[in-house]
Design a protein around this motif. Structure first.
Motif, PDB file in Angstrom:
ATOM      1  N   GLY A   1      32.235  38.611  14.327  1.00  0.00           N
ATOM      2  CA  GLY A   1      33.394  38.577  13.849  1.00  0.00           C
ATOM      3  C   GLY A   1      34.261  37.092  13.992  1.00  0.00           C
ATOM      4  O   GLY A   1      35.528  36.975  13.541  1.00  0.00           O
TER       5      GLY A   1
ATOM      6  N   ARG B   1      36.878  34.570  11.717  1.00  0.00           N
ATOM      7  CA  ARG B   1      37.919  34.235  12.572  1.00  0.00           C
ATOM      8  C   ARG B   1      38.185  32.574  12.368  1.00  0.00           C
ATOM      9  O   ARG B   1      39.327  32.151  12.161  1.00  0.00           O
ATOM     10  CB  ARG B   1      38.286  34.841  13.799  1.00  0.00           C
ATOM     11  CG  ARG B   1      38.056  36.902  14.262  1.00  0.00           C
ATOM     12  CD  ARG B   1      37.920  36.395  16.080  1.00  0.00           C
ATOM     13  NE  ARG B   1      38.547  37.777  16.667  1.00  0.00           N
ATOM     14  CZ  ARG B   1      39.437  38.493  16.161  1.00  0.00           C
ATOM     15  NH1 ARG B   1      40.060  37.179  16.482  1.00  0.00           N
ATOM     16  NH2 ARG B   1      39.388  40.099  16.526  1.00  0.00           N
TER      17      ARG B   1
ATOM     18  N   ARG C   1      41.365  34.170  18.321  1.00  0.00           N
ATOM     19  CA  ARG C   1      41.255  35.424  19.474  1.00  0.00           C
ATOM     20  C   ARG C   1      43.766  36.311  19.329  1.00  0.00           C
ATOM     21  O   ARG C   1      43.149  36.805  19.979  1.00  0.00           O
ATOM     22  CB  ARG C   1      41.227  35.820  20.950  1.00  0.00           C
ATOM     23  CG  ARG C   1      39.610  35.405  20.964  1.00  0.00           C
ATOM     24  CD  ARG C   1      38.917  36.405  20.906  1.00  0.00           C
ATOM     25  NE  ARG C   1      37.202  35.556  20.413  1.00  0.00           N
ATOM     26  CZ  ARG C   1      36.364  36.742  19.894  1.00  0.00           C
ATOM     27  NH1 ARG C   1      36.561  37.240  19.354  1.00  0.00           N
ATOM     28  NH2 ARG C   1      34.854  35.902  19.551  1.00  0.00           N
TER      29      ARG C   1
ATOM     30  N   SER D   1      40.815  39.747   9.047  1.00  0.00           N
ATOM     31  CA  SER D   1      40.284  41.095   8.710  1.00  0.00           C
ATOM     32  C   SER D   1      40.618  40.895   7.418  1.00  0.00           C
ATOM     33  O   SER D   1      40.234  41.727   6.046  1.00  0.00           O
ATOM     34  CB  SER D   1      41.370  42.039   9.181  1.00  0.00           C
ATOM     35  OG  SER D   1      40.911  43.747   8.731  1.00  0.00           O
TER      36      SER D   1
ATOM     37  N   ARG E   1      32.461  36.721   2.180  1.00  0.00           N
ATOM     38  CA  ARG E   1      31.651  37.613   2.715  1.00  0.00           C
ATOM     39  C   ARG E   1      30.207  37.060   2.262  1.00  0.00           C
ATOM     40  O   ARG E   1      29.256  37.253   3.050  1.00  0.00           O
ATOM     41  CB  ARG E   1      31.688  39.444   2.491  1.00  0.00           C
ATOM     42  CG  ARG E   1      33.101  39.989   2.416  1.00  0.00           C
ATOM     43  CD  ARG E   1      32.597  41.111   2.420  1.00  0.00           C
ATOM     44  NE  ARG E   1      32.091  41.311   3.677  1.00  0.00           N
ATOM     45  CZ  ARG E   1      32.573  41.579   5.020  1.00  0.00           C
ATOM     46  NH1 ARG E   1      33.978  41.205   5.319  1.00  0.00           N
ATOM     47  NH2 ARG E   1      31.085  41.768   6.337  1.00  0.00           N
TER      48      ARG E   1
ATOM     49  N   GLU F   1      26.408  41.375  15.958  1.00  0.00           N
ATOM     50  CA  GLU F   1      27.579  42.422  16.142  1.00  0.00           C
ATOM     51  C   GLU F   1      28.765  42.410  14.793  1.00  0.00           C
ATOM     52  O   GLU F   1      28.438  40.928  14.642  1.00  0.00           O
ATOM     53  CB  GLU F   1      28.359  42.013  17.357  1.00  0.00           C
ATOM     54  CG  GLU F   1      28.983  41.203  17.808  1.00  0.00           C
ATOM     55  CD  GLU F   1      30.122  41.657  18.152  1.00  0.00           C
ATOM     56  OE1 GLU F   1      31.434  42.030  17.964  1.00  0.00           O
ATOM     57  OE2 GLU F   1      30.333  41.065  19.432  1.00  0.00           O
TER      58      GLU F   1
ATOM     59  N   ARG G   1      30.855  44.233  11.575  1.00  0.00           N
ATOM     60  CA  ARG G   1      31.109  45.684  10.888  1.00  0.00           C
ATOM     61  C   ARG G   1      29.779  45.842   9.725  1.00  0.00           C
ATOM     62  O   ARG G   1      30.053  47.226   8.974  1.00  0.00           O
ATOM     63  CB  ARG G   1      32.334  44.974  10.131  1.00  0.00           C
ATOM     64  CG  ARG G   1      33.627  44.329  10.680  1.00  0.00           C
ATOM     65  CD  ARG G   1      34.064  45.616  11.585  1.00  0.00           C
ATOM     66  NE  ARG G   1      35.789  45.168  11.890  1.00  0.00           N
ATOM     67  CZ  ARG G   1      35.898  44.588  13.248  1.00  0.00           C
ATOM     68  NH1 ARG G   1      34.388  43.810  13.977  1.00  0.00           N
ATOM     69  NH2 ARG G   1      36.769  44.486  13.505  1.00  0.00           N
TER      70      ARG G   1
ATOM     71  N   ARG H   1      42.414  45.817  24.231  1.00  0.00           N
ATOM     72  CA  ARG H   1      43.168  44.751  23.426  1.00  0.00           C
ATOM     73  C   ARG H   1      43.755  44.556  24.432  1.00  0.00           C
ATOM     74  O   ARG H   1      44.250  42.540  24.192  1.00  0.00           O
ATOM     75  CB  ARG H   1      42.847  45.156  22.647  1.00  0.00           C
ATOM     76  CG  ARG H   1      43.440  44.160  21.515  1.00  0.00           C
ATOM     77  CD  ARG H   1      41.739  43.014  21.476  1.00  0.00           C
ATOM     78  NE  ARG H   1      41.166  43.205  19.803  1.00  0.00           N
ATOM     79  CZ  ARG H   1      40.423  42.680  20.046  1.00  0.00           C
ATOM     80  NH1 ARG H   1      39.169  41.959  20.959  1.00  0.00           N
ATOM     81  NH2 ARG H   1      39.353  42.542  18.176  1.00  0.00           N
TER      82      ARG H   1
ATOM     83  N   ASP I   1      39.765  47.435   7.524  1.00  0.00           N
ATOM     84  CA  ASP I   1      38.072  47.154   7.681  1.00  0.00           C
ATOM     85  C   ASP I   1      37.829  48.122   6.833  1.00  0.00           C
ATOM     86  O   ASP I   1      36.547  48.175   6.090  1.00  0.00           O
ATOM     87  CB  ASP I   1      37.599  46.926   8.872  1.00  0.00           C
ATOM     88  CG  ASP I   1      37.876  45.303   9.206  1.00  0.00           C
ATOM     89  OD1 ASP I   1      38.995  44.648   8.627  1.00  0.00           O
ATOM     90  OD2 ASP I   1      38.874  44.861  10.728  1.00  0.00           O
TER      91      ASP I   1
ATOM     92  N   ARG J   1      38.000  48.981   2.593  1.00  0.00           N
ATOM     93  CA  ARG J   1      37.749  47.519   2.207  1.00  0.00           C
ATOM     94  C   ARG J   1      36.654  47.532   0.983  1.00  0.00           C
ATOM     95  O   ARG J   1      35.402  48.693   1.592  1.00  0.00           O
ATOM     96  CB  ARG J   1      37.702  46.035   1.797  1.00  0.00           C
ATOM     97  CG  ARG J   1      36.590  45.979   2.965  1.00  0.00           C
ATOM     98  CD  ARG J   1      36.590  45.012   3.929  1.00  0.00           C
ATOM     99  NE  ARG J   1      35.095  44.877   4.819  1.00  0.00           N
ATOM    100  CZ  ARG J   1      34.924  44.231   5.880  1.00  0.00           C
ATOM    101  NH1 ARG J   1      35.831  43.937   6.610  1.00  0.00           N
ATOM    102  NH2 ARG J   1      33.632  44.555   6.752  1.00  0.00           N
TER     103      ARG J   1
END
Ligand code: DC
Length: 227
Positions: free
Chosen positions: A34, A38, A89, A98, A107, A126, A128, A155, A182, A185
């Motif tokens: 992630g 980001r 963050r 996202s 990707r 870690e 998706r 969060r 997420d 898609r």
């Protein structure tokens, strides 16, 4: 089969905390995918290219990311030579990460970098799509989830700790919107791999989740010797 543990799931399911703790316990490395999306989103925002897809896709050519660790094993994210850890963050970067992660070129580049980083095995990845796309032959796959309300509250507390001003309602709305983006898609949507072990973290502490995962991995390792 690769000696890789994948942990996929929606934002706020506790993936990051759990993945780091599990990696430490197994003496594996830790791959935070992630953070890669980001960091790229931050690059796009910093250059003001969010409405110029062609131009930001072009940035991928030179995009390079490294993870470094200090003496407390805290991860630093270095993007094109710049330490971006403290800037990736924010809610704005979360939403952009996202959004740009829907793009095929983005990707492909991230997947390529992830496989390269993971060549040596012995790590916890870690994200998706770790178990469904990037490390399909991982020897243990987990899918960690929790209700949107529980995830939003987690969060919200994290953001408050970081002195980022938001309301719980805003965070809940963001969580739901990101889940929607997420999961729906076209490419690598968020979903459990067919052979993933599903864990609901809503009612579990971090230690309970890590203990559960650790025993599953050790059992797999024990069986694996006989394959
Ligand atoms: O796990 P995270 O919240 O730090 O991820 C930020 C965004 O990056 C997430 O909304 C979707 C995207 N992402 C992805 O598409 N594939 C991954 N393997 C990891 C993250």
């Amino acid at each position: 089969m690769l000696e890789v543990v994948t942990i996929d799931g929606p934002s706020g399911s506790g993936k990051s905390t759990v993945s780091k703790a599990l990696a430490k316990r197994l003496n594996y490395s830790y791959l935070d995918t992630g953070a890669m999306y980001r960091a790229f989103a931050l690059e796009v925002l910093t250059k003001g290219l969010e409405n110029h897809k062609e131009k930001y896709i072009n940035l991928l050519k030179d995009f390079y990311i490294e993870f470094s660790y200090n003496s407390e094993h805290t991860q630093r994210v270095i993007c094109n030579g710049r330490d971006v850890t403290d800037h990736i963050r924010t809610p704005e970067v979360s939403m952009w990460a996202s959004t740009i992660s829907k793009e095929k070129e983005v990707r492909e580049k991230m997947g390529y970098l992830q496989r390269k980083m993971g060549e040596k095995g012995k790590f916890v990845a870690e994200g998706r799509d770790m178990g469904t796309v990037v490390f399909k032959d991982a020897f243990v796959k987990f899918y960690l989830f929790a209700s949107p309300e529980v995830r939003a509250m987690r969060r919200y507390k994290e953001l408050l700790d970081k002195k980022i001003q938001v309301t719980y309602e805003e965070v809940l709305e963001d969580v739901k919107k990101r889940d929607e983006q997420d999961s729906n898609r076209e490419l690598a949507p968020l979903k459990p791999a067919e052979d993933a072990i599903l864990i609901d973290s809503s009612e579990l502490t971090v230690d309970e989740v890590v203990d559960k995962m650790y025993s599953i991995v050790m059992e797999k390792k024990r069986l694996w010797k006989y394959i």
